[in-house]
Design an enzyme around this catalytic site. Structure first.
Site, PDB file in Angstrom:
ATOM      1  CG  ASN A 220      -6.936   5.555  -7.340  1.00  0.00           C
ATOM      2  OD1 ASN A 220      -5.911   6.075  -7.732  1.00  0.00           O
ATOM      3  ND2 ASN A 220      -8.103   5.742  -7.936  1.00  0.00           N
ATOM      4  CB  CYS A 221      -6.687  -0.319  -3.868  1.00  0.00           C
ATOM      5  SG  CYS A 221      -6.629  -1.577  -2.580  1.00  0.00           S
ATOM      6  N   GLY A 222      -3.703   0.422  -2.308  1.00  0.00           N
ATOM      7  CA  GLY A 222      -2.377  -0.096  -1.991  1.00  0.00           C
ATOM      8  C   GLY A 222      -2.312  -1.615  -2.030  1.00  0.00           C
TER       9      GLY A 222
END
Length: 114
Positions: free
Chosen positions: A10-12
């Site tokens: 979920n982390c870019g």
């Protein structure tokens, strides 16, 4: 070369770091979704030591209750225990290769150990 990324999909920044690793030639990659499979306090201590960081420097503040819990000022063992118990407190992504460990913020830091 073997590489392990402690990854949050979920982390870019974590996704961008993973893409760099996937595109690098000759990398035997292990992806650990640390929110599903948290590292132990001992593993975290080793990773931070090898990265030249304190556990407090690896503590995720944004989007967590770390400050309310007093973790930025807590001792190493308290911080590591909190991270192992509640892995959302781990800043991401951590990457380990034969050349060392980096907290890859920004994602380009991963190139230092490729």
């Amino acid at each position: 070369m073997k590489a392990t990324i402690w990854h949050n999909p979920n982390c870019g920044t974590s996704r961008k770091t993973l893409a760099i690793l996937e595109e690098a030639p000759g990398i035997e990659l292990t992806v650990v979704e640390y929110l599903k499979t948290p590292p132990s306090a001992e593993t975290l201590a080793r990773l931070y030591r090898d990265a030249g960081l304190t556990p407090q420097q690896g503590l995720r503040l944004r989007g967590t209750d770390a400050e309310e819990r007093g973790l930025p000022e807590a001792d190493n063992s308290t911080v590591l225990a909190a991270m192992a118990a509640d892995p959302i407190l781990i800043e991401r992504p951590l990457v380990e290769t034969d050349k060392g460990v980096r907290l890859c913020r920004p994602q380009e830091k991963v190139r230092e150990i490729l």
